[in-house]
Motif scaffolding. Structure first.
Motif, PDB file in Angstrom:
ATOM      1  N   ILE A  47       0.871  -1.179   0.000  1.00 43.62           N
ATOM      2  CA  ILE A  47       0.000   0.000   0.000  1.00 43.62           C
ATOM      3  C   ILE A  47       0.912   1.234   0.000  1.00 43.62           C
ATOM      4  O   ILE A  47       1.831   1.324   0.814  1.00 43.62           O
ATOM      5  CB  ILE A  47      -0.885   0.035   1.274  1.00 43.62           C
ATOM      6  CG1 ILE A  47      -1.591  -1.308   1.481  1.00 43.62           C
ATOM      7  CG2 ILE A  47      -1.841   1.211   1.239  1.00 43.62           C
ATOM      8  CD1 ILE A  47      -2.655  -1.648   0.474  1.00 43.62           C
ATOM      9  N   ILE A  48       0.651   2.166  -0.913  1.00 44.74           N
ATOM     10  CA  ILE A  48       1.501   3.356  -0.993  1.00 44.74           C
ATOM     11  C   ILE A  48       0.689   4.571  -0.583  1.00 44.74           C
ATOM     12  O   ILE A  48      -0.306   4.921  -1.225  1.00 44.74           O
ATOM     13  CB  ILE A  48       2.045   3.537  -2.419  1.00 44.74           C
ATOM     14  CG1 ILE A  48       2.778   2.267  -2.856  1.00 44.74           C
ATOM     15  CG2 ILE A  48       2.973   4.747  -2.486  1.00 44.74           C
ATOM     16  CD1 ILE A  48       3.044   2.197  -4.334  1.00 44.74           C
ATOM     17  N   ARG A  49       1.092   5.213   0.509  1.00 44.87           N
ATOM     18  CA  ARG A  49       0.340   6.374   0.998  1.00 44.87           C
ATOM     19  C   ARG A  49       1.030   7.653   0.570  1.00 44.87           C
ATOM     20  O   ARG A  49       1.424   8.471   1.387  1.00 44.87           O
ATOM     21  CB  ARG A  49       0.210   6.301   2.522  1.00 44.87           C
ATOM     22  CG  ARG A  49      -0.576   5.069   2.935  1.00 44.87           C
ATOM     23  CD  ARG A  49      -1.287   5.227   4.245  1.00 44.87           C
ATOM     24  NE  ARG A  49      -2.275   4.169   4.390  1.00 44.87           N
ATOM     25  CZ  ARG A  49      -2.292   3.292   5.388  1.00 44.87           C
ATOM     26  NH1 ARG A  49      -1.386   3.361   6.339  1.00 44.87           N
ATOM     27  NH2 ARG A  49      -3.233   2.379   5.453  1.00 44.87           N
ATOM     28  N   SER A  50       1.247   7.764  -0.710  1.00 44.82           N
ATOM     29  CA  SER A  50       1.881   8.954  -1.267  1.00 44.82           C
ATOM     30  C   SER A  50       1.777   8.864  -2.779  1.00 44.82           C
ATOM     31  O   SER A  50       1.690   7.773  -3.336  1.00 44.82           O
ATOM     32  CB  SER A  50       3.357   8.998  -0.856  1.00 44.82           C
ATOM     33  OG  SER A  50       4.056   9.901  -1.689  1.00 44.82           O
ATOM     34  N   SER A  51       1.790  10.032  -3.417  1.00 41.94           N
ATOM     35  CA  SER A  51       1.747   9.995  -4.876  1.00 41.94           C
ATOM     36  C   SER A  51       3.123  10.309  -5.458  1.00 41.94           C
ATOM     37  O   SER A  51       3.290  10.396  -6.658  1.00 41.94           O
ATOM     38  CB  SER A  51       0.724  10.999  -5.396  1.00 41.94           C
ATOM     39  OG  SER A  51       1.050  12.274  -4.892  1.00 41.94           O
ATOM     40  N   GLN A  56       6.847   5.546  -4.874  1.00 39.82           N
ATOM     41  CA  GLN A  56       6.297   4.497  -5.741  1.00 39.82           C
ATOM     42  C   GLN A  56       7.411   3.550  -6.205  1.00 39.82           C
ATOM     43  O   GLN A  56       7.261   2.328  -6.188  1.00 39.82           O
ATOM     44  CB  GLN A  56       5.653   5.130  -6.979  1.00 39.82           C
ATOM     45  CG  GLN A  56       4.656   6.232  -6.654  1.00 39.82           C
ATOM     46  CD  GLN A  56       3.227   5.819  -6.941  1.00 39.82           C
ATOM     47  OE1 GLN A  56       2.990   4.772  -7.534  1.00 39.82           O
ATOM     48  NE2 GLN A  56       2.261   6.626  -6.528  1.00 39.82           N
ATOM     49  N   ALA A  57       8.542   4.168  -6.612  1.00 42.08           N
ATOM     50  CA  ALA A  57       9.659   3.364  -7.101  1.00 42.08           C
ATOM     51  C   ALA A  57      10.215   2.489  -5.987  1.00 42.08           C
ATOM     52  O   ALA A  57      10.527   1.314  -6.187  1.00 42.08           O
ATOM     53  CB  ALA A  57      10.758   4.261  -7.659  1.00 42.08           C
ATOM     54  N   THR A 120      13.193  11.030   3.529  1.00 39.93           N
ATOM     55  CA  THR A 120      13.288   9.587   3.753  1.00 39.93           C
ATOM     56  C   THR A 120      11.961   8.921   3.424  1.00 39.93           C
ATOM     57  O   THR A 120      10.956   9.591   3.156  1.00 39.93           O
ATOM     58  CB  THR A 120      13.660   9.265   5.217  1.00 39.93           C
ATOM     59  OG1 THR A 120      12.653   9.834   6.056  1.00 39.93           O
ATOM     60  CG2 THR A 120      15.030   9.817   5.559  1.00 39.93           C
ATOM     61  N   ILE A 121      11.983   7.614   3.453  1.00 40.61           N
ATOM     62  CA  ILE A 121      10.766   6.851   3.172  1.00 40.61           C
ATOM     63  C   ILE A 121      10.526   5.905   4.335  1.00 40.61           C
ATOM     64  O   ILE A 121      11.466   5.304   4.866  1.00 40.61           O
ATOM     65  CB  ILE A 121      10.922   6.059   1.850  1.00 40.61           C
ATOM     66  CG1 ILE A 121      11.045   7.036   0.673  1.00 40.61           C
ATOM     67  CG2 ILE A 121       9.747   5.104   1.642  1.00 40.61           C
ATOM     68  CD1 ILE A 121      11.440   6.404  -0.625  1.00 40.61           C
ATOM     69  N   GLN A 122       9.258   5.805   4.714  1.00 44.90           N
ATOM     70  CA  GLN A 122       8.915   4.867   5.796  1.00 44.90           C
ATOM     71  C   GLN A 122       8.337   3.604   5.195  1.00 44.90           C
ATOM     72  O   GLN A 122       7.516   3.655   4.275  1.00 44.90           O
ATOM     73  CB  GLN A 122       7.875   5.499   6.718  1.00 44.90           C
ATOM     74  CG  GLN A 122       8.477   6.506   7.669  1.00 44.90           C
ATOM     75  CD  GLN A 122       7.458   6.987   8.707  1.00 44.90           C
ATOM     76  OE1 GLN A 122       6.286   6.582   8.669  1.00 44.90           O
ATOM     77  NE2 GLN A 122       7.916   7.823   9.609  1.00 44.90           N
ATOM     78  N   PHE A 123       8.767   2.487   5.734  1.00 41.88           N
ATOM     79  CA  PHE A 123       8.277   1.198   5.256  1.00 41.88           C
ATOM     80  C   PHE A 123       7.883   0.366   6.463  1.00 41.88           C
ATOM     81  O   PHE A 123       8.689   0.100   7.345  1.00 41.88           O
ATOM     82  CB  PHE A 123       9.381   0.501   4.443  1.00 41.88           C
ATOM     83  CG  PHE A 123       9.080  -0.945   4.120  1.00 41.88           C
ATOM     84  CD1 PHE A 123       7.875  -1.308   3.526  1.00 41.88           C
ATOM     85  CD2 PHE A 123      10.024  -1.943   4.393  1.00 41.88           C
ATOM     86  CE1 PHE A 123       7.598  -2.634   3.226  1.00 41.88           C
ATOM     87  CE2 PHE A 123       9.757  -3.278   4.087  1.00 41.88           C
ATOM     88  CZ  PHE A 123       8.548  -3.619   3.506  1.00 41.88           C
TER      89      PHE A 123
END
Lengths: 431, 180
Positions: A47-51, A56-57, A120-123
Motif C-alpha cells: 500500500i503506498i500512501r503517497s503519490s 512508488q519506485a 526519507t521513506i517509511q516502510f
C-alpha cells in the motif's frame, strides 16, 4: 532442516491435494524437499500512501527484493499473483483472513510505504499467520531510498528466524575479479547486488575467505612479490600479514571462530597449517611429500576436510583438527579437490574432473550417496555453502568467461551473479 | 799494382768517353709528359671499431630488454605432471650455460599451469614445476642464492586457446631475470 522433518506428513498430503485441485487454473510447482513442501505465502502489492514517484519506485523495489528473497529461501513459495484477484482488495488495517485462506495462503506479508521526514521513506512490514488469524512479526523502517533494499533483506531474515531458519539475506559473497585490470578482491550481496571493490593492490589478490563474524577476510596477495597470506579487515582498513614464506593460500576459518587453517609451502612442500584467528601460533598438520591443500572445517571445528595427492591423484580426505586420524572419503575418480563442509555437517561439496570437465558434487557423509550438482562442458569450481546449507556459490567457465553462480543443494535454481570481466574464487559469509 | 790501377783508370776513361759519345749521338725526344691526373689510389678501409664483448652487450641492456629477449628459455611440462622432460633437460642445460656466463644474474622461476585443473591444485602444481626447474639447475651447478621460485597456478596463461597447443604452452616454468 530437522525441524521441518517433524511437521506431520499430513501437511504434505494436503499441499499436494491443493496443487492437484488447482491444476486447471494455474500451474503450481511444489518442489518436495526431504518430503516437505514449501510454505505458501501471499505477498500482495504494498500500500503506498503517497503519490510521489520516489516512494512508488521504492515500493516496487522493496516488493521485488522481498519476493526474490522468499522465493530463494527454499522454505517459502509465493502464491501466484493472479490469485489475489479472486478476493477483495487488501486493507492492511482490517485483514479478512478467511479470504486469504480461501486462496491457499498460509501466511500473508503486507507492507505500507509513506513519505518520512526530510526525504526519507517509511516502510512498515507485517507478517501474518493466516490460519491462526494473527499478526506474527512487524517492523517499521525509515531510511533513504537507497537503504531500503537492506531493510527488505532484514525483514526477510526476520521471517526466516521466526521459522527457526538461519538468516541469509544480509550475507555477502567475497570474490576475485579482473574487471578493473588485474585480480582484486570484491564483494557483493548474496543476490549479486552492490558489487564493491575491496583491494587496490595492482597485483594478484587471490582466494579470499570470510571470518565467522564477517568482519575479516583472509586472502593471498602477491603484493610483495610472493604469494603471502594476509588478514584483511575491510571495514576497519586494516591488513596484516599472517604467513610470508613459500606459497600461502586456501585459507579457511574454523566455525568456532578460533582458528584459521591454510595451505603453505613454508617448509618446502605444500602442507596444511593452522594458526590462531589473529594469525599467531603457527602449527603444521600434514607431513608428507605430496601436495596437501584446500582445508575446510567441519561445523564442530573438530575435523578438517582437505585434498591430498598422496595416493597418486588428488583426493578428498578428512583428518582430526590436530592432524591425526586421516581417512580418505572420495573414491572412484582421478581428480577430486576443493572440499567444502556443509554447515549442518552431514555433507561435503567438492569438485571432480572427468575428461577436462570439472563439475560440482555433494557427498552425503551418512549415506555415502553422491549427487552431481552441475552438468556442463565447462570448469565449475570453488564451491562454498550459504550459511543455511541450502545453496552453494561457485565459479563457472560456462559462458566463455569465468563467472559466479549460485545453485541450490539439489542442483535446482542456477543463477548467475556476475558479468563484468572474469570472476572467481567466491566465498559466502556466515552472517 | 800501379800497372793495374793505370789499366782500370784507362778503362774507366774509355767507358766514360764512349758513353758521352753515345749520349750525344742518340739524342731522343723527351718522353711524353705524364698526363696531369693523379694516380687513383685505393684508400684502405678504416680499421673496424673494436667489437664489444658478450659481457659488454649484456651490461648495456636493461632488465626489461633482457627479459623481453628471454635468454633463459621456458621449459614445458606434461599434463598434471612436474617432472623435467627430455626436451626440458636440453633447454635447462642451455639455460645453465647462460647463467654460468653471466654470474651476476639472479632469476625468478615461475611455475604455471593450464586451465584444466582447480585453482587450488594448480597453485600447488605450479610451485612443484618451479621447484623441479630449480632443482635441475641446482644439479647443473647454479647456486641456490641466484634462484627464487614462485607459483602463479593458472592465473597467468600465455596462450588463450582451449586446445592442447595452448594448454601445452601454458604448462611451463618461465624465467624472469630479477638482478644482473
Amino acid at each position: 532442516m530437522k525441524q521441518r522433518i517433524i511437521i506431520p506428513a499430513l501437511f504434505v498430503f494436503l499441499s499436494l491435494a491443493a496443487a492437484l485441485a488447482l491444476r486447471p487454473q494455474q500451474e503450481v510447482v511444489i518442489t518436495i524437499k526431504d518430503g516437505m513442501p514449501m510454505i505458501p505465502v501471499a505477498l500482495p502489492d504494498f500500500i503506498i500512501r503517497s503519490s510521489s514517484a520516489p516512494v512508488q519506485a521504492a515500493a516496487a523495489e522493496i516488493h521485488k527484493v522481498l519476493s526474490d528473497d522468499l522465493k530463494y529461501s527454499r522454505v517459502f513459495q509465493l502464491l501466484p499473483k493472479s490469485y489475489y484477484g479472486y478476493i477483495s482488495a487488501l486493507d492492511p488495517d482490517k485483514i479478512v483472513f478467511k479470504d486469504w485462506e480461501s486462496i491457499q495462503a498460509k501466511y500473508l506479508l503486507t507492507g505500507v510505504l509513506s513519505p518520512g521526514e526530510s526525504g526519507t521513506i517509511q516502510f512498515e512490514a507485517k507478517f501474518h499467520d493466516v490460519k491462526g488469524e494473527r499478526f506474527m512479526i512487524g517492523k517499521k523502517y525509515e531510511a533513504a531510498a537507497r537503504a531500503l533494499r537492506r531493510a527488505a533483506h532484514e525483514f526477510a531474515d526476520e521471517i526466516l528466524k521466526a521459522f527457526g531458519e538461519r538468516p541469509i539475506f544480509m550475507t555477502r559473497i567475497v570474490f576475485v575479479s579482473d574487471r578493473d585490470g588485474n585480480d582484486e578482491l570484491y564483494m557483493m550481496d548474496y543476490d549479486g547486488e552492490n558489487q564493491t571493490r575491496l583491494t587496490f593492490n595492482k597485483v594478484i589478490d587471490y582466494m579470499p575467505a570470510w571470518s565467522m563474524d564477517g568482519q575479516a577476510i583472509a586472502y593471498t596477495s602477491y603484493r610483495r612479490g610472493n604469494p603471502d597470506l594476509y588478514l584483511f579487515r575491510p571495514f576497519e582498513g586494516k591488513n596484516t600479514a599472517v604467513a610470508a614464506k613459500g606459497t600461502n593460500f586456501a585459507p579457511s576459518f574454523s566455525p568456532d571462530g578460533k582458528k584459521l587453517a591454510f595451505c603453505s609451502s613454508l617448509d618446502g612442500n605444500a602442507e596444511i597449517y593452522v594458526v590462531q584467528s589473529d594469525g599467531t601460533d603457527i602449527r603444521r598438520l600434514t607431513f608428507n611429500k605430496s601436495i596437501d591443500i584446500s582445508p575446510s572445517w567441519s561445523p564442530t571445528s573438530r575435523e578438517i576436510a582437505f585434498t591430498s595427492d598422496r595416493s597418486g591423484s588428488p583426493q578428498v580426505y578428512i583428518m582430526d583438527a590436530e592432524g591425526s586420524n586421516v581417512r580418505r572419503v572420495s573414491f572412484g575418480g582421478t581428480y577430486h579437490d576443493q572440499p567444502a563442509w556443509s554447515p549442518a555437517g552431514d555433507q561435503i561439496a567438492y569438485v571432480s574432473r572427468v575428461d577436462q570437465v570439472i563439475d560440482l558434487y555433494v557427498l552425503n557423509l551418512r549415506s555415502s550417496q553422491i549427487i552431481k550438482l552441475t552438468e556442463s562442458n565447462a570448469i565449475n569450481e570453488s564451491p562454498a555453502w550459504s550459511p543455511d546449507g541450502r545453496h552453494l556459490v561457485f565459479s563457472s567457465s560456462l559462458p566463455g568467461t569465468n563467472q559466479i553462480y549460485t545453485i541450490d543443494y539439489d542442483g535446482a535454481n542456477l543463477r548467475r551473479l556476475t558479468s563484468k570481466g572474469n570472476n572467481k574464487l567466491p566465498d559466502w559469509s556466515r552472517r | 799494382m800501379k800497372k793495374s790501377l793505370c789499366l782500370s783508370l784507362a778503362f774507366l776513361l774509355t767507358f766514360l768517353l764512349l758513353a758521352a759519345c753515345k749520349a750525344k749521338v742518340k739524342e731522343v725526344p723527351p718522353p711524353p709528359q705524364a698526363k696531369e691526373q693523379p694516380k687513383v689510389e685505393k684508400v684502405p678501409p678504416p680499421p673496424p671499431p673494436p667489437l664489444p664483448t658478450e659481457e659488454e652487450i649484456f651490461r648495456a641492456k636493461t632488465l626489461e630488454q633482457l627479459n623481453r629477449e628471454q635468454p633463459i628459455k621456458m621449459v614445458f611440462f606434461d599434463y598434471d605432471k612436474y617432472f623435467i622432460r627430455e626436451d626440458a633437460k636440453q633447454a635447462l642445460s642451455a639455460n645453465a650455460s647462460w647463467l654460468n656466463k653471466f654470474k651476476s644474474v639472479r632469476v625468478l622461476i615461475e611455475g604455471h599451469c593450464d586451465e584444466r585443473g582447480t585453482e587450488d591444485y594448480n597453485l600447488a602444481l605450479g610451485e612443484k614445476r618451479a621447484k623441479s626447474a630449480y632443482d635441475y639447475l641446482l644439479s647443473l651447478g647454479i647456486a641456490d642464492a641466484r634462484m627464487q621460485t614462485i607459483s602463479y597456478g593458472k592465473s597467468q596463461p600465455i596462450a588463450s586457446g582451449h586446445d592442447e597447443a595452448s594448454w601445452q604452452r601454458n604448462r611451463r616454468a618461465q624465467f624472469t631475470i630479477i638482478a644482473k
